[in-house]
Scaffold this motif. Structure first.
Motif, PDB file in Angstrom:
ATOM      1  N   GLU A 291       0.829  -1.203   0.000  1.00  0.00           N
ATOM      2  CA  GLU A 291       0.000   0.000   0.000  1.00  0.00           C
ATOM      3  C   GLU A 291       0.866   1.257   0.000  1.00  0.00           C
ATOM      4  N   GLY A 292       1.976   1.220   0.734  1.00  0.00           N
ATOM      5  CA  GLY A 292       2.876   2.365   0.749  1.00  0.00           C
ATOM      6  C   GLY A 292       3.445   2.672  -0.624  1.00  0.00           C
ATOM      7  N   THR A 293       3.697   1.628  -1.412  1.00  0.00           N
ATOM      8  CA  THR A 293       4.222   1.816  -2.768  1.00  0.00           C
ATOM      9  C   THR A 293       3.136   2.295  -3.719  1.00  0.00           C
ATOM     10  N   TRP A 294       1.998   1.607  -3.726  1.00  0.00           N
ATOM     11  CA  TRP A 294       0.917   1.971  -4.642  1.00  0.00           C
ATOM     12  C   TRP A 294       0.364   3.364  -4.362  1.00  0.00           C
ATOM     13  N   SER A 295       0.352   3.766  -3.093  1.00  0.00           N
ATOM     14  CA  SER A 295      -0.256   5.054  -2.743  1.00  0.00           C
ATOM     15  C   SER A 295       0.591   6.247  -3.174  1.00  0.00           C
ATOM     16  N   GLU A 296       1.816   5.993  -3.669  1.00  0.00           N
ATOM     17  CA  GLU A 296       2.623   7.084  -4.197  1.00  0.00           C
ATOM     18  C   GLU A 296       2.083   7.574  -5.533  1.00  0.00           C
ATOM     19  N   ARG A 297       1.247   6.778  -6.176  1.00  0.00           N
ATOM     20  CA  ARG A 297       0.621   7.185  -7.438  1.00  0.00           C
ATOM     21  C   ARG A 297      -0.623   8.028  -7.169  1.00  0.00           C
ATOM     22  N   GLU A 298      -1.020   8.807  -8.162  1.00  0.00           N
ATOM     23  CA  GLU A 298      -2.258   9.565  -8.041  1.00  0.00           C
ATOM     24  C   GLU A 298      -3.438   8.610  -8.076  1.00  0.00           C
ATOM     25  N   GLY A 299      -4.410   8.882  -7.230  1.00  0.00           N
ATOM     26  CA  GLY A 299      -5.577   8.023  -7.142  1.00  0.00           C
ATOM     27  C   GLY A 299      -5.848   7.633  -5.705  1.00  0.00           C
ATOM     28  N   HIS A 300      -6.577   6.546  -5.532  1.00  0.00           N
ATOM     29  CA  HIS A 300      -7.038   6.125  -4.210  1.00  0.00           C
ATOM     30  C   HIS A 300      -6.634   4.678  -3.974  1.00  0.00           C
ATOM     31  N   THR A 301      -5.960   4.422  -2.845  1.00  0.00           N
ATOM     32  CA  THR A 301      -5.534   3.074  -2.467  1.00  0.00           C
ATOM     33  C   THR A 301      -6.161   2.713  -1.139  1.00  0.00           C
ATOM     34  N   TRP A 302      -6.737   1.506  -1.038  1.00  0.00           N
ATOM     35  CA  TRP A 302      -7.433   1.127   0.195  1.00  0.00           C
ATOM     36  C   TRP A 302      -7.384  -0.371   0.430  1.00  0.00           C
ATOM     37  N   LEU A 303      -7.351  -0.739   1.707  1.00  0.00           N
ATOM     38  CA  LEU A 303      -7.323  -2.133   2.133  1.00  0.00           C
ATOM     39  C   LEU A 303      -8.730  -2.597   2.477  1.00  0.00           C
ATOM     40  N   THR A 304      -9.045  -3.817   2.075  1.00  0.00           N
ATOM     41  CA  THR A 304     -10.334  -4.406   2.407  1.00  0.00           C
ATOM     42  C   THR A 304     -10.141  -5.916   2.514  1.00  0.00           C
ATOM     43  N   THR A 305     -11.226  -6.674   2.423  1.00  0.00           N
ATOM     44  CA  THR A 305     -11.166  -8.129   2.501  1.00  0.00           C
ATOM     45  C   THR A 305     -12.090  -8.726   1.444  1.00  0.00           C
ATOM     46  N   THR A 306     -11.976 -10.034   1.263  1.00  0.00           N
ATOM     47  CA  THR A 306     -12.958 -10.727   0.440  1.00  0.00           C
ATOM     48  C   THR A 306     -14.294 -10.771   1.174  1.00  0.00           C
ATOM     49  N   GLN A 307     -15.348 -10.974   0.404  1.00  0.00           N
ATOM     50  CA  GLN A 307     -16.713 -11.059   0.944  1.00  0.00           C
ATOM     51  C   GLN A 307     -17.280 -12.417   0.538  1.00  0.00           C
ATOM     52  N   GLN A 308     -17.816 -13.163   1.504  1.00  0.00           N
ATOM     53  CA  GLN A 308     -18.190 -14.555   1.262  1.00  0.00           C
ATOM     54  C   GLN A 308     -19.682 -14.786   1.023  1.00  0.00           C
ATOM     55  N   THR A 309     -20.532 -13.838   1.403  1.00  0.00           N
ATOM     56  CA  THR A 309     -21.971 -14.118   1.418  1.00  0.00           C
ATOM     57  C   THR A 309     -22.712 -13.551   0.229  1.00  0.00           C
ATOM     58  N   GLY A 310     -22.090 -12.662  -0.545  1.00  0.00           N
ATOM     59  CA  GLY A 310     -22.723 -12.132  -1.739  1.00  0.00           C
ATOM     60  C   GLY A 310     -23.784 -11.093  -1.457  1.00  0.00           C
ATOM     61  N   ALA A 311     -24.712 -10.974  -2.391  1.00  0.00           N
ATOM     62  CA  ALA A 311     -25.754  -9.931  -2.309  1.00  0.00           C
ATOM     63  C   ALA A 311     -26.823 -10.306  -1.288  1.00  0.00           C
ATOM     64  N   THR A 312     -27.388  -9.285  -0.644  1.00  0.00           N
ATOM     65  CA  THR A 312     -28.408  -9.519   0.382  1.00  0.00           C
ATOM     66  C   THR A 312     -29.471  -8.428   0.311  1.00  0.00           C
ATOM     67  N   THR A 313     -30.665  -8.752   0.769  1.00  0.00           N
ATOM     68  CA  THR A 313     -31.696  -7.732   0.932  1.00  0.00           C
ATOM     69  C   THR A 313     -31.446  -7.003   2.239  1.00  0.00           C
ATOM     70  N   ARG A 314     -31.975  -5.797   2.320  1.00  0.00           N
ATOM     71  CA  ARG A 314     -31.761  -4.963   3.509  1.00  0.00           C
ATOM     72  C   ARG A 314     -33.085  -4.701   4.228  1.00  0.00           C
TER      73      ARG A 314
END
Length: 282
Positions: free
Chosen positions: A259-282
């Protein structure tokens, strides 16, 4: 007759433009759709924060669900998203999935169709709306079902699904790239390499598949391969979709360093995770 649903974005393991096979994984960022149906009339759409956005896809999703499960209802669909449009993070697939589920919710028809077939409705709507070249069943299936999927997009067939527990780094430049505008002929030239990626993905070797896909499609679509190289050897990275975003998976500490390397470029860098359950109603 109101419904509301959310669907996750996704990153790419294999871009389906070369050989018709694709693979993608859901990530923990969402597009939400709210559908309000009335007795009759046209279907209208709105994208929050983007008054000039093309709403044909989500409108067509509502129309197709109503045609199959409703009684000629019209209405309105509104989407809002954490996912930047035209960034390679499957915002269209997430919007379609969320809209399909929200419309089914509004019609009290969620039990009338399984998740895979609901996903196929959104894929068909995307083809009708002209926002996809391949049909994007790979992207749509990952978003609808969660985890990582491998698909035959020509047949809209799910070939494999797994639930890896990955940390994910995303880099999104400021530029935008619409998948419908991608140079398909150049992508088809890397089909032999895409066949290798398909075989790796079908064997569950998703990290190596991502790296090979990244080099092939950066070259085919004219994006720099440096972010893919910078991720190696501790992480696996690829161009996501037809760009301009890149995604990387791996150990959290290694991704934080990347992230430290990629964030030197213009734009937006962010950490997240995989999602296992897919789409859901709210």
């Amino acid at each position: 007759m109101n419904g509301r649903a959310a669907a996750p974005a996704a990153g790419t393991v294999l871009n389906a433009l070369a050989n018709g096979y694709g693979s993608a994984f859901a990530i923990d960022a969402y597009t939400e759709a709210t559908v309000e149906l009335d007795a009759s009339g046209p279907v209208t759409g709105k994208v929050a924060g983007a008054p000039d956005a093309d709403t044909r896809l989500v409108e067509r999703c509502v129309e197709m669900v109503v045609d199959r499960f409703g009684d000629g209802e019209g209405g309105h669909v509104r989407t809002e998203s954490d996912v930047p449009m035209a960034s390679g993070l499957k915002s269209s697939s997430a919007a379609a999935n969320a809209t399909v589920l929200a419309t089914l919710d509004a019609l009290d028809a969620l039990e009338a169709i399984d998740r895979e077939d609901a996903c196929r409705l959104g894929v068909e709507a995307a083809r009708d709306a002209g926002v996809t070249v391949t049909g994007a069943f790979d992207d749509a299936s990952a978003s609808m079902l969660g985890g990582v999927t491998v698909t035959d997009n020509a047949e809209d067939e799910l070939l494999r699904r797994d639930e890896p527990d990955w940390d994910v780094l995303v880099y999104t430049p400021e530029e935008r790239s619409f998948s419908a505008d991608a140079d398909v002929s150049r992508c088809e030239r890397v089909a032999p390499t895409a066949d290798v990626v398909r075989d790796l993905a079908l064997d569950g070797d998703y990290e190596r598949a991502m790296g090979v896909n990244g080099f092939a499609f950066c070259a085919a679509l004219g994006f720099p391969s440096e972010p893919v190289v910078e991720a190696m050897p501790d992480c696996a990275a690829s161009l996501s979709g037809t760009g301009p975003s890149y995604t990387a998976v791996g150990d959290r500490a290694a991704l934080e360093e990347l992230e430290g390397t990629w964030s030197e470029r213009e734009g937006h860098t962010w950490l997240t995770t995989t999602q296992q359950t897919g789409a859901t109603t709210r």
